[in-house]
Design a protein around this motif. Structure first.
Motif, PDB file in Angstrom:
ATOM      1  N   HIS A 141      52.925  42.075  39.969  1.00 38.72           N
ATOM      2  CA  HIS A 141      52.993  43.092  40.929  1.00 38.72           C
ATOM      3  C   HIS A 141      51.646  43.545  40.537  1.00 38.72           C
ATOM      4  CE1 HIS A 141      53.384  45.751  44.801  1.00 38.72           C
ATOM      5  NE2 HIS A 141      52.920  46.938  43.790  1.00 38.72           N
ATOM      6  N   THR A 142      51.439  44.126  39.456  1.00 40.06           N
ATOM      7  CA  THR A 142      50.415  44.982  39.173  1.00 40.06           C
ATOM      8  C   THR A 142      49.515  44.197  38.722  1.00 40.06           C
ATOM      9  OG1 THR A 142      51.821  46.257  38.073  1.00 40.06           O
ATOM     10  CG2 THR A 142      49.577  46.466  36.688  1.00 40.06           C
ATOM     11  N   ALA A 143      49.167  42.687  38.367  1.00 36.08           N
ATOM     12  CA  ALA A 143      48.134  41.730  38.083  1.00 36.08           C
ATOM     13  C   ALA A 143      47.781  41.732  39.230  1.00 36.08           C
ATOM     14  CB  ALA A 143      48.623  40.711  37.304  1.00 36.08           C
ATOM     15  N   LEU A 144      48.412  41.404  40.396  1.00 37.73           N
ATOM     16  CA  LEU A 144      48.062  40.700  41.950  1.00 37.73           C
ATOM     17  C   LEU A 144      47.318  41.784  42.320  1.00 37.73           C
ATOM     18  CD1 LEU A 144      50.063  38.629  43.602  1.00 37.73           C
ATOM     19  CD2 LEU A 144      48.468  37.940  42.783  1.00 37.73           C
ATOM     20  N   LYS A 145      47.364  43.508  42.522  1.00 38.73           N
ATOM     21  CA  LYS A 145      46.716  44.249  42.941  1.00 38.73           C
ATOM     22  C   LYS A 145      45.307  44.361  41.596  1.00 38.73           C
ATOM     23  CE  LYS A 145      49.606  47.387  42.403  1.00 38.73           C
ATOM     24  NZ  LYS A 145      50.480  48.820  42.208  1.00 38.73           N
ATOM     25  N   LEU A 146      45.086  44.705  40.676  1.00 37.99           N
ATOM     26  CA  LEU A 146      44.390  44.017  39.565  1.00 37.99           C
ATOM     27  C   LEU A 146      43.614  43.646  40.362  1.00 37.99           C
ATOM     28  CD1 LEU A 146      42.794  45.543  37.559  1.00 37.99           C
ATOM     29  CD2 LEU A 146      43.912  43.985  35.790  1.00 37.99           C
ATOM     30  N   GLY A 147      43.872  42.195  40.572  1.00 34.01           N
ATOM     31  CA  GLY A 147      42.860  41.087  40.946  1.00 34.01           C
ATOM     32  C   GLY A 147      42.022  41.589  42.033  1.00 34.01           C
ATOM     33  N   MET A 148      42.771  42.500  43.097  1.00 34.47           N
ATOM     34  CA  MET A 148      42.507  42.608  44.832  1.00 34.47           C
ATOM     35  C   MET A 148      41.338  43.843  44.635  1.00 34.47           C
ATOM     36  SD  MET A 148      44.444  43.720  47.628  1.00 34.47           S
ATOM     37  CE  MET A 148      45.317  44.708  46.747  1.00 34.47           C
ATOM     38  N   ARG A 149      41.262  45.197  43.294  1.00 40.39           N
ATOM     39  CA  ARG A 149      40.793  45.612  43.225  1.00 40.39           C
ATOM     40  C   ARG A 149      39.580  45.455  42.633  1.00 40.39           C
ATOM     41  NH1 ARG A 149      44.589  49.458  39.742  1.00 40.39           N
ATOM     42  NH2 ARG A 149      46.665  49.962  41.565  1.00 40.39           N
ATOM     43  N   MET A 150      39.404  44.043  41.687  1.00 39.78           N
ATOM     44  CA  MET A 150      38.159  43.991  41.164  1.00 39.78           C
ATOM     45  C   MET A 150      37.268  43.167  41.410  1.00 39.78           C
ATOM     46  SD  MET A 150      40.011  42.870  37.562  1.00 39.78           S
ATOM     47  CE  MET A 150      38.431  41.796  36.039  1.00 39.78           C
ATOM     48  N   ARG A 151      38.271  41.979  43.337  1.00 41.78           N
ATOM     49  CA  ARG A 151      37.676  42.066  43.564  1.00 41.78           C
ATOM     50  C   ARG A 151      37.080  42.319  45.150  1.00 41.78           C
ATOM     51  NH1 ARG A 151      39.484  38.241  48.406  1.00 41.78           N
ATOM     52  NH2 ARG A 151      37.754  36.593  48.936  1.00 41.78           N
ATOM     53  N   ALA A 152      37.570  43.062  45.235  1.00 42.14           N
ATOM     54  CA  ALA A 152      36.735  44.076  46.646  1.00 42.14           C
ATOM     55  C   ALA A 152      35.906  44.712  45.418  1.00 42.14           C
ATOM     56  CB  ALA A 152      37.688  45.105  46.574  1.00 42.14           C
ATOM     57  N   GLY A 153      35.186  44.814  44.490  1.00 39.65           N
ATOM     58  CA  GLY A 153      34.742  45.384  43.366  1.00 39.65           C
ATOM     59  C   GLY A 153      33.471  44.954  43.341  1.00 39.65           C
ATOM     60  N   LEU A 154      33.951  44.003  43.077  1.00 41.77           N
ATOM     61  CA  LEU A 154      32.966  43.074  42.834  1.00 41.77           C
ATOM     62  C   LEU A 154      31.781  42.241  44.605  1.00 41.77           C
ATOM     63  CD1 LEU A 154      33.996  40.254  40.560  1.00 41.77           C
ATOM     64  CD2 LEU A 154      31.990  42.060  39.878  1.00 41.77           C
ATOM     65  N   MET A 182      29.795  35.364  46.443  1.00 39.02           N
ATOM     66  CA  MET A 182      30.978  36.642  47.377  1.00 39.02           C
ATOM     67  C   MET A 182      32.332  36.073  47.432  1.00 39.02           C
ATOM     68  SD  MET A 182      28.760  39.018  49.905  1.00 39.02           S
ATOM     69  CE  MET A 182      29.360  39.939  50.676  1.00 39.02           C
ATOM     70  N   ALA A 183      32.400  34.131  48.307  1.00 37.14           N
ATOM     71  CA  ALA A 183      33.440  33.769  48.091  1.00 37.14           C
ATOM     72  C   ALA A 183      34.758  33.502  47.361  1.00 37.14           C
ATOM     73  CB  ALA A 183      32.943  32.673  49.205  1.00 37.14           C
ATOM     74  N   ASN A 184      33.547  32.752  46.397  1.00 41.11           N
ATOM     75  CA  ASN A 184      34.222  31.235  45.372  1.00 41.11           C
ATOM     76  C   ASN A 184      34.225  32.301  44.326  1.00 41.11           C
ATOM     77  OD1 ASN A 184      34.132  29.961  47.698  1.00 41.11           O
ATOM     78  ND2 ASN A 184      32.827  28.852  46.595  1.00 41.11           N
ATOM     79  N   ASP A 185      33.214  32.998  43.322  1.00 41.35           N
ATOM     80  CA  ASP A 185      33.185  33.219  42.445  1.00 41.35           C
ATOM     81  C   ASP A 185      33.533  34.715  42.454  1.00 41.35           C
ATOM     82  OD1 ASP A 185      31.691  30.903  42.025  1.00 41.35           O
ATOM     83  OD2 ASP A 185      29.697  32.888  41.570  1.00 41.35           O
ATOM     84  N   ALA A 186      34.269  35.688  43.649  1.00 44.12           N
ATOM     85  CA  ALA A 186      34.738  36.834  43.471  1.00 44.12           C
ATOM     86  C   ALA A 186      36.387  36.063  43.377  1.00 44.12           C
ATOM     87  CB  ALA A 186      34.347  37.938  44.496  1.00 44.12           C
ATOM     88  N   ALA A 187      36.526  35.562  44.308  1.00 42.60           N
ATOM     89  CA  ALA A 187      38.361  34.923  44.524  1.00 42.60           C
ATOM     90  C   ALA A 187      38.587  33.974  42.933  1.00 42.60           C
ATOM     91  CB  ALA A 187      38.115  33.328  45.701  1.00 42.60           C
ATOM     92  N   ARG A 188      37.572  33.710  42.348  1.00 44.47           N
ATOM     93  CA  ARG A 188      37.957  32.891  40.850  1.00 44.47           C
ATOM     94  C   ARG A 188      38.479  34.395  39.767  1.00 44.47           C
ATOM     95  NH1 ARG A 188      33.491  30.309  39.440  1.00 44.47           N
ATOM     96  NH2 ARG A 188      33.547  29.179  41.067  1.00 44.47           N
ATOM     97  N   VAL A 189      37.549  36.076  40.337  1.00 41.61           N
ATOM     98  CA  VAL A 189      37.845  36.504  39.023  1.00 41.61           C
ATOM     99  C   VAL A 189      39.354  37.157  39.681  1.00 41.61           C
ATOM    100  CG1 VAL A 189      37.110  39.006  38.635  1.00 41.61           C
ATOM    101  CG2 VAL A 189      35.491  36.637  38.790  1.00 41.61           C
ATOM    102  N   TYR A 190      39.592  37.370  40.650  1.00 41.59           N
ATOM    103  CA  TYR A 190      41.223  37.764  41.005  1.00 41.59           C
ATOM    104  C   TYR A 190      41.970  37.058  40.276  1.00 41.59           C
ATOM    105  CZ  TYR A 190      45.209  38.513  44.405  1.00 41.59           C
ATOM    106  OH  TYR A 190      46.193  38.449  45.178  1.00 41.59           O
ATOM    107  N   ASN A 191      42.390  35.606  40.577  1.00 38.80           N
ATOM    108  CA  ASN A 191      42.701  34.639  39.758  1.00 38.80           C
ATOM    109  C   ASN A 191      43.293  34.665  38.443  1.00 38.80           C
ATOM    110  OD1 ASN A 191      44.089  33.525  42.641  1.00 38.80           O
ATOM    111  ND2 ASN A 191      41.921  31.516  42.182  1.00 38.80           N
TER     112      ASN A 191
END
Length: 292
Positions: A141-154, A182-191
């Motif tokens: 749960h915490t890791a997914l929220k972290l990924g969402m924050r990082m992706r949003a910022g990027l 924006m679409a692929n690389d940022a999503a990879r950071v989220y993963n």
């Protein structure tokens, strides 16, 4: 029914994920609509995440090497440490489970009546399993929220930077490349962010399990270790091939997105000269290369 989002819920509800129970109860009675959904926590707000990342990138990490990684670490190091702590707690309970089961089996094999420590072992096994499940859910749960924050910022920062590019820079960085960032690389950071803790948890867990197995089974553990190392070797080779294929795929995807952008910008000219079939053939060619 009163819905309270996570950041305003009491600590005990956040630990047990009880803050989402009213929404689940409402969903059992009536269909869920947009008005039932929680607003994002302030820490997940895209605009704020983008501003924080942009500020860290320009004021703190601009002169350093790998500024993007340093900016992400500067903003999210506290969350990274929390995830690591939760993952370590989960590692302790997951490792304790088989050891407790072993002690229970030894107690059951004994011909003597089950002593009080047998009941304590059963209680410890129940608590260990419950805490292991609770801790791993908090990790993800915490890791997914972290990924969402990082992706949003990027994503917000990439979009903001794209609006500030000069004509020369736009000629070097095409629209397709920006869209892929924006679409692929940022999503990879989220993963990656959601699974980053596995980089140290899995080796430590493997080492602890091997030591425990060696104490129980002796040298027979080495056979299993040899098979595991062999599988790791095959997996690493396969992963390298997949990375090369992924790189070629991204290059073809950049070209296809750039071509689509050119087509959309010049759609009137294409329709006027009836060049549709020619451009459709080019698009299909790039798509076939992507899927090859």
């Amino acid at each position: 029914m009163m819905f309270v989002k996570e950041e305003f819920s009491p600590w005990y509800k956040r630990i047990l994920f009880h803050w989402v129970s009213p929404l689940i109860t409402e969903g059992k009675k009536n269909p869920i609509s947009d008005e039932h959904l929680f607003e994002l926590n302030q820490s997940e707000d895209s605009a704020q995440r983008g501003e924080d990342f942009w500020s860290a990138l320009n004021t703190i990490c601009r002169a350093s090497r790998r500024p993007v990684l340093r900016a992400l670490w500067h903003l999210h190091k506290k969350t990274f440490l929390i995830i690591s702590l939760l993952a370590f707690i989960n590692l302790l309970f997951v490792t304790a489970n088989p050891l407790i089961i072993r002690e229970i089996l030894i107690t059951l094999k004994s011909t003597e009546p089950i002593a009080a420590n047998g009941w304590w072992l059963a209680f410890a096994l129940m608590c260990s399993a419950l805490l292991a499940n609770l801790s791993i859910h908090h990790v993800y749960h915490t890791a997914l929220k972290l990924g969402m924050r990082m992706r949003a910022g990027l994503v917000v920062s990439i979009y903001k930077k794209a609006l500030q590019l000069s004509h020369a820079s736009r000629a070097e960085s095409g629209t397709g490349e920006i869209v892929n960032l924006m679409a692929n690389d940022a999503a990879r950071v989220y993963n990656v962010a959601s699974m980053l803790h596995s980089a140290w948890v899995l080796p430590v867990q493997t080492l602890v399990i091997l030591v425990a197995l060696f104490q129980i089974m002796g040298t027979a553990t080495l056979a299993g270790l040899a098979v595991m190392l062999l599988m790791l070797w095959f997996s690493s080779r396969r992963a390298k091939k997949m990375m090369k294929s992924r790189k070629r795929l991204m290059e073809q995807s950049d070209q296809r997105v750039s071509l689509m952008n050119e087509i959309l910008n010049g759609i009137r000219v294409i329709k006027f000269y009836a060049w549709e079939k020619s451009f459709i053939g080019r698009i299909r060619g790039f798509r076939e290369k992507e899927l090859a």
